[in-house]
Design an enzyme around this catalytic site. Structure first.
Site, PDB file in Angstrom:
ATOM      1  N   ARG A 110       0.884  -1.167   0.069  1.00  0.00           N
ATOM      2  CA  ARG A 110       0.090   0.236  -0.132  1.00  0.00           C
ATOM      3  C   ARG A 110       0.676   1.104   0.028  1.00  0.00           C
ATOM      4  NH1 ARG A 110      -2.423  -3.458   3.371  1.00  0.00           N
ATOM      5  NH2 ARG A 110      -4.302  -4.543   2.445  1.00  0.00           N
ATOM      6  N   LYS A 132       2.519  11.550 -10.875  1.00  0.00           N
ATOM      7  CA  LYS A 132       1.754  10.656 -11.791  1.00  0.00           C
ATOM      8  C   LYS A 132       2.455   9.455 -12.086  1.00  0.00           C
ATOM      9  CE  LYS A 132      -1.696  13.640 -14.090  1.00  0.00           C
ATOM     10  NZ  LYS A 132      -2.212  13.904 -15.533  1.00  0.00           N
ATOM     11  N   GLU A 174       8.859  18.230 -25.049  1.00  0.00           N
ATOM     12  CA  GLU A 174       8.111  18.410 -23.717  1.00  0.00           C
ATOM     13  C   GLU A 174       8.575  19.674 -23.123  1.00  0.00           C
ATOM     14  OE1 GLU A 174       5.071  17.166 -22.584  1.00  0.00           O
ATOM     15  OE2 GLU A 174       5.675  15.233 -22.909  1.00  0.00           O
ATOM     16  N   LYS A 202       6.750  23.065 -13.338  1.00  0.00           N
ATOM     17  CA  LYS A 202       5.800  22.023 -13.030  1.00  0.00           C
ATOM     18  C   LYS A 202       5.629  21.923 -11.687  1.00  0.00           C
ATOM     19  CE  LYS A 202       4.658  17.151 -14.177  1.00  0.00           C
ATOM     20  NZ  LYS A 202       4.748  15.870 -14.659  1.00  0.00           N
ATOM     21  N   GLU A 212      -5.156  17.242 -10.440  1.00  0.00           N
ATOM     22  CA  GLU A 212      -5.759  17.555 -11.922  1.00  0.00           C
ATOM     23  C   GLU A 212      -7.341  17.580 -11.682  1.00  0.00           C
ATOM     24  OE1 GLU A 212      -3.870  15.971 -15.087  1.00  0.00           O
ATOM     25  OE2 GLU A 212      -5.642  16.476 -16.543  1.00  0.00           O
ATOM     26  N   ARG A 220      -3.444  21.740 -13.361  1.00  0.00           N
ATOM     27  CA  ARG A 220      -2.663  20.723 -14.056  1.00  0.00           C
ATOM     28  C   ARG A 220      -2.995  20.237 -15.352  1.00  0.00           C
ATOM     29  NH1 ARG A 220       0.172  15.789 -10.673  1.00  0.00           N
ATOM     30  NH2 ARG A 220       1.548  15.146 -12.262  1.00  0.00           N
ATOM     31  N   ASN A 224      -0.852  19.431 -20.191  1.00  0.00           N
ATOM     32  CA  ASN A 224      -1.310  18.888 -21.343  1.00  0.00           C
ATOM     33  C   ASN A 224      -1.171  19.602 -22.594  1.00  0.00           C
ATOM     34  OD1 ASN A 224      -1.476  16.096 -20.327  1.00  0.00           O
ATOM     35  ND2 ASN A 224      -3.642  16.359 -19.730  1.00  0.00           N
ATOM     36  N   HIS A 227      -1.044  18.301 -26.094  1.00  0.00           N
ATOM     37  CA  HIS A 227      -1.178  16.954 -25.806  1.00  0.00           C
ATOM     38  C   HIS A 227      -2.330  16.126 -26.889  1.00  0.00           C
ATOM     39  CE1 HIS A 227       2.355  17.021 -23.435  1.00  0.00           C
ATOM     40  NE2 HIS A 227       2.227  16.045 -23.335  1.00  0.00           N
ATOM     41  N   HIS A 231      -1.641  12.959 -28.919  1.00  0.00           N
ATOM     42  CA  HIS A 231      -2.030  11.616 -28.600  1.00  0.00           C
ATOM     43  C   HIS A 231      -3.010  11.024 -29.485  1.00  0.00           C
ATOM     44  CE1 HIS A 231      -1.918  12.649 -23.940  1.00  0.00           C
ATOM     45  NE2 HIS A 231      -0.970  12.325 -24.343  1.00  0.00           N
ATOM     46  N   HIS A 243       7.067  10.720 -28.506  1.00  0.00           N
ATOM     47  CA  HIS A 243       6.052  11.403 -28.062  1.00  0.00           C
ATOM     48  C   HIS A 243       6.139  13.115 -27.854  1.00  0.00           C
ATOM     49  CE1 HIS A 243       3.232  12.705 -24.813  1.00  0.00           C
ATOM     50  NE2 HIS A 243       3.976  13.139 -24.109  1.00  0.00           N
TER      51      HIS A 243
HETATM   52  N1  LIG Z   1       3.972  10.533 -15.148  1.00  0.00           N
HETATM   53  C1  LIG Z   1       4.145  11.617 -16.070  1.00  0.00           C
HETATM   54  O1  LIG Z   1       3.780  12.550 -15.531  1.00  0.00           O
HETATM   55  C2  LIG Z   1       4.669  11.316 -17.398  1.00  0.00           C
HETATM   56  C3  LIG Z   1       4.871  12.646 -18.258  1.00  0.00           C
HETATM   57  C4  LIG Z   1       5.378  12.469 -19.583  1.00  0.00           C
HETATM   58  C5  LIG Z   1       5.400  11.295 -19.964  1.00  0.00           C
HETATM   59  N2  LIG Z   1       5.290   9.913 -19.125  1.00  0.00           N
HETATM   60  C6  LIG Z   1       5.633   8.669 -19.803  1.00  0.00           C
HETATM   61  O2  LIG Z   1       6.957   8.611 -20.250  1.00  0.00           O
HETATM   62  C7  LIG Z   1       7.160   7.588 -21.196  1.00  0.00           C
HETATM   63  C8  LIG Z   1       8.022   8.084 -22.026  1.00  0.00           C
HETATM   64  O3  LIG Z   1       9.276   8.572 -21.267  1.00  0.00           O
HETATM   65  P1  LIG Z   1      10.605   8.620 -22.106  1.00  0.00           P
HETATM   66  O4  LIG Z   1      10.574   9.385 -23.385  1.00  0.00           O
HETATM   67  O5  LIG Z   1      11.572   8.934 -21.292  1.00  0.00           O
HETATM   68  O6  LIG Z   1      11.125   7.418 -22.694  1.00  0.00           O
HETATM   69  P2  LIG Z   1      11.627   5.870 -22.348  1.00  0.00           P
HETATM   70  O7  LIG Z   1      11.596   5.716 -20.710  1.00  0.00           O
HETATM   71  O8  LIG Z   1      11.146   4.767 -23.039  1.00  0.00           O
HETATM   72  O9  LIG Z   1      12.968   6.026 -22.504  1.00  0.00           O
HETATM   73  C9  LIG Z   1      13.495   6.058 -23.793  1.00  0.00           C
HETATM   74  C10 LIG Z   1      14.820   5.142 -24.190  1.00  0.00           C
HETATM   75  O10 LIG Z   1      16.054   5.569 -23.970  1.00  0.00           O
HETATM   76  C11 LIG Z   1      16.526   4.631 -22.840  1.00  0.00           C
HETATM   77  N3  LIG Z   1      17.417   5.424 -22.171  1.00  0.00           N
HETATM   78  C12 LIG Z   1      16.928   5.964 -21.033  1.00  0.00           C
HETATM   79  N4  LIG Z   1      17.905   6.776 -20.288  1.00  0.00           N
HETATM   80  C13 LIG Z   1      19.096   6.693 -21.099  1.00  0.00           C
HETATM   81  C14 LIG Z   1      20.540   7.079 -21.123  1.00  0.00           C
HETATM   82  N5  LIG Z   1      20.871   7.927 -19.999  1.00  0.00           N
HETATM   83  N6  LIG Z   1      21.375   6.621 -21.959  1.00  0.00           N
HETATM   84  C15 LIG Z   1      20.867   5.909 -22.866  1.00  0.00           C
HETATM   85  N7  LIG Z   1      19.536   5.467 -23.101  1.00  0.00           N
HETATM   86  C16 LIG Z   1      18.777   5.772 -22.202  1.00  0.00           C
HETATM   87  C17 LIG Z   1      15.405   3.868 -22.587  1.00  0.00           C
HETATM   88  O11 LIG Z   1      16.169   2.527 -22.177  1.00  0.00           O
HETATM   89  C18 LIG Z   1      14.576   3.617 -23.719  1.00  0.00           C
HETATM   90  O12 LIG Z   1      15.034   2.758 -24.585  1.00  0.00           O
HETATM   91  C19 LIG Z   1       5.783   7.397 -21.670  1.00  0.00           C
HETATM   92  O13 LIG Z   1       5.357   6.142 -21.091  1.00  0.00           O
HETATM   93  C20 LIG Z   1       5.021   8.520 -21.068  1.00  0.00           C
HETATM   94  O14 LIG Z   1       3.433   8.293 -20.664  1.00  0.00           O
HETATM   95  C21 LIG Z   1       4.836  10.097 -18.051  1.00  0.00           C
HETATM   96 ZN   LIG Z   2       3.770  14.602 -22.747  1.00  0.00          ZN
END
Ligand SMILES: NC(=O)c1ccc[n+]([C@@H]2O[C@H](COP(=O)([O-])OP(=O)(O)OC[C@H]3O[C@@H](n4cnc5c(N)ncnc54)[C@H](O)[C@@H]3O)[C@@H](O)[C@H]2O)c1
Ligand SMILES: [Zn+2]
Length: 340
Positions: A110, A132, A174, A202, A212, A220, A224, A227, A231, A243
Site C-alpha cells: 500500500r 503521476k 516536452e 511543473k 488535476e 494541472r 497537457n 497533447h 495523443h 512523444h
Molecule cells: N508521469 C508523467 O507525468 C509522465 C509525463 C510524461 C511522459 N510520461 C511517460 O513517459 C514515457 C516516455 O518516457 P521517455 O521518453 O523517457 O522514454 P523511455 O523511458 O522509453 O526512454 C527512452 C529510451 O531511452 C533509453 N534510455 C533512458 N535513459 C538513457 C540514457 N541515459 N542513456 C541511453 N539510453 C537511455 C531507455 O532505455 C529507452 O529505451 C511514456 O510512457 C509516457 O507516458 C509520464
Molecule cells: Zn507529454
C-alpha cells in the site's frame, strides 16, 4: 547542483539538477530505509549508490514494459528479496521506468517510498516530477495508475551524454511546452538551468492542483498543452513520431487554432514557431495525415455535439477550452498539413 523544491500537497521533496547530481543520491534516500530496490533497464548504464544495501531489478524496454504484468513481477521480486514498507525503491531511467516502478511502489504494501533518478530529458523535465504513475492496458495508454509523489528526484544531466539524439529531441518537445506556460524566455538559459526552470514550473502547477481537478481550467490540465493532437497522432499509430515530437506538432496546431478563434495574435503564433524551431522540432503534420481520422481521435469519449476540449493559449494564458467546433479544428489541421 541546483535544488528545486516541489511542494505538492501530499508531499514536499527536492529535485536535484546538474552534472554529477547522482553523487547525492545517498543524501535523498529516505532516512530509516535499510534497503533500496533499484529498478532500471538494460542499456541504461548508470552507476547508482544509494548508500544502503541494494539490489537491481530489470524492466523491459518500451511502452510494452509499462504493464500490470511488470508491476506484478516487480512486487513479487521485491517481496522475495525482503523489501519492507520502511525501505525504498529507486527508479533509474526514463518515463517508462519511473511510471512503472513508481506505480509498483505506490501499491507495494500500500505504498513504499520511491526516489526517481531521471535519465532521459523527458523524464527530467516531466515524467519523474509530479507523482503521476501508471501503466498501460491493451485498451489504451496510462489507463491504470496512482498519484504517488516521489521522496526525491535526481536529474543528473551527465546521464544525457548517452541518450540517443531522437530521445533528446523528444524531451525538447516536452520542454517547449513550458515556454508557453509562463512568460519567461527559457531559451536564454543553459541546459541545467533550463531543466531546473521546467521542474520549477511543473512544481508550481502541481502545488496548486496536484490531482488535476477537472473544474480547474488553469490547473494541472495545462500541462497537457499540445497533447490532444499529440495523443491522436500517437493513437493513429502509423506515424514515426516520438512523444515529444508529437507534442511539438500539437503545440504548433494549438497555436494556429488559438489564433483562428481569436484567442491569440500572430506574434504569439510566431513565438511558438520560434521556440519549436530553436529546438529543431516539427511544426507540420507528417505526410499522409488524415484530418478526418485525427478529428475523430481527438473527439473520442466526448459527444461530438459538445465540440472538442483542448488546452489553448489566450489572453489569460494557457487554459482548458471546451466546446470547440470540429470544423474549425479540421480547417486548422488542413492548414498545418499544407504547411502554410
Ligand atoms: N508521469 C508523467 O507525468 C509522465 C509525463 C510524461 C511522459 N510520461 C511517460 O513517459 C514515457 C516516455 O518516457 P521517455 O521518453 O523517457 O522514454 P523511455 O523511458 O522509453 O526512454 C527512452 C529510451 O531511452 C533509453 N534510455 C533512458 N535513459 C538513457 C540514457 N541515459 N542513456 C541511453 N539510453 C537511455 C531507455 O532505455 C529507452 O529505451 C511514456 O510512457 C509516457 O507516458 C509520464
Ligand atoms: Zn507529454
Amino acid at each position: 547542483v541546483i535544488t528545486v523544491d516541489i511542494r505538492a500537497p501530499s508531499r514536499s521533496y527536492p529535485v536535484l539538477v546538474g552534472a554529477g547530481a547522482i553523487a547525492a543520491l545517498g543524501e535523498v534516500v529516505p532516512r530509516g530505509a535499510r534497503r533500496a530496490a533499484i529498478v532500471t533497464q538494460p542499456g541504461i548504464d548508470i552507476e547508482v549508490d544509494p548508500g544502503i544495501e541494494h539490489a537491481t531489478f530489470m524492466l523491459g524496454s518500451g511502452e510494452r514494459a509499462k504493464s500490470l504484468q511488470s508491476v506484478e513481477e516487480l512486487c513479487g521480486a521485491w517481496s522475495r528479496w525482503g523489501l519492507t514498507r520502511a525501505d525504498t525503491v529507486v527508479a533509474v531511467g526514463g518515463g517508462v521506468v519511473t511510471d512503472t516502478a513508481g506505480f509498483a511502489a505506490a501499491v507495494y504494501h500500500r505504498g513504499v517510498a520511491v526516489v526517481h533518478v531521471a535519465t532521459t530529458l523527458l523524464g527530467m523535465v516531466d515524467a519523474a516530477i509530479g507523482g503521476k504513475t501508471g501503466v498501460n492496458l491493451a485498451e489504451g495508454k496510462n489507463l491504470v495508475g496512482a498519484f504517488w509523489q516521489p521522496h526525491a528526484v535526481v536529474c543528473d544531466t551527465d546521464a544525457l551524454a548517452t541518450l540517443p539524439p531522437r530521445e533528446m529531441r523528444s524531451g525538447m518537445g516536452e520542454m517547449a511546452k513550458y515556454h508557453f506556460l509562463t512568460g519567461r524566455d527559457l531559451l536564454t538559459l543553459e541546459l541545467d538551468e533550463r531543466v531546473a526552470a521546467c521542474a520549477r514550473i511543473k512544481g508550481d502547477v502541481i502545488a496548486a492542483d496536484e490531482t488535476e481537478d477537472p473544474a480547474n481550467v488553469r490547473g494541472r490540465a495545462t500541462l497537457n498543452y499540445g497533447h490532444t493532437l499529440a495523443h491522436a497522432l500517437e493513437t493513429a499509430g502509423h506515424y514515426d513520431l516520438r512523444h515529444g515530437e508529437a507534442v511539438a506538432i500539437g503545440l504548433s496546431f494549438a497555436a494556429a487554432l488559438a489564433a483562428r478563434v481569436g484567442r491569440i495574435d500572430h506574434d504569439r503564433v510566431d513565438a511558438h514557431r520560434r521556440v519549436l524551431g530553436a529546438y529543431d522540432l516539427p511544426i507540420e503534420l507528417p505526410p499522409g495525415s488524415s484530418t478526418a481520422e485525427l478529428v475523430e481521435l481527438m473527439s473520442r469519449d466526448k459527444k461530438a455535439i459538445d465540440g472538442l476540449t483542448l488546452v489553448l493559449d489566450g489572453p489569460g494564458g494557457v487554459e482548458v477550452v471546451r466546446g470547440i467546433d470540429p470544423t474549425i479544428v479540421a480547417a486548422t489541421l488542413d492548414e498545418l498539413t499544407w504547411g502554410s
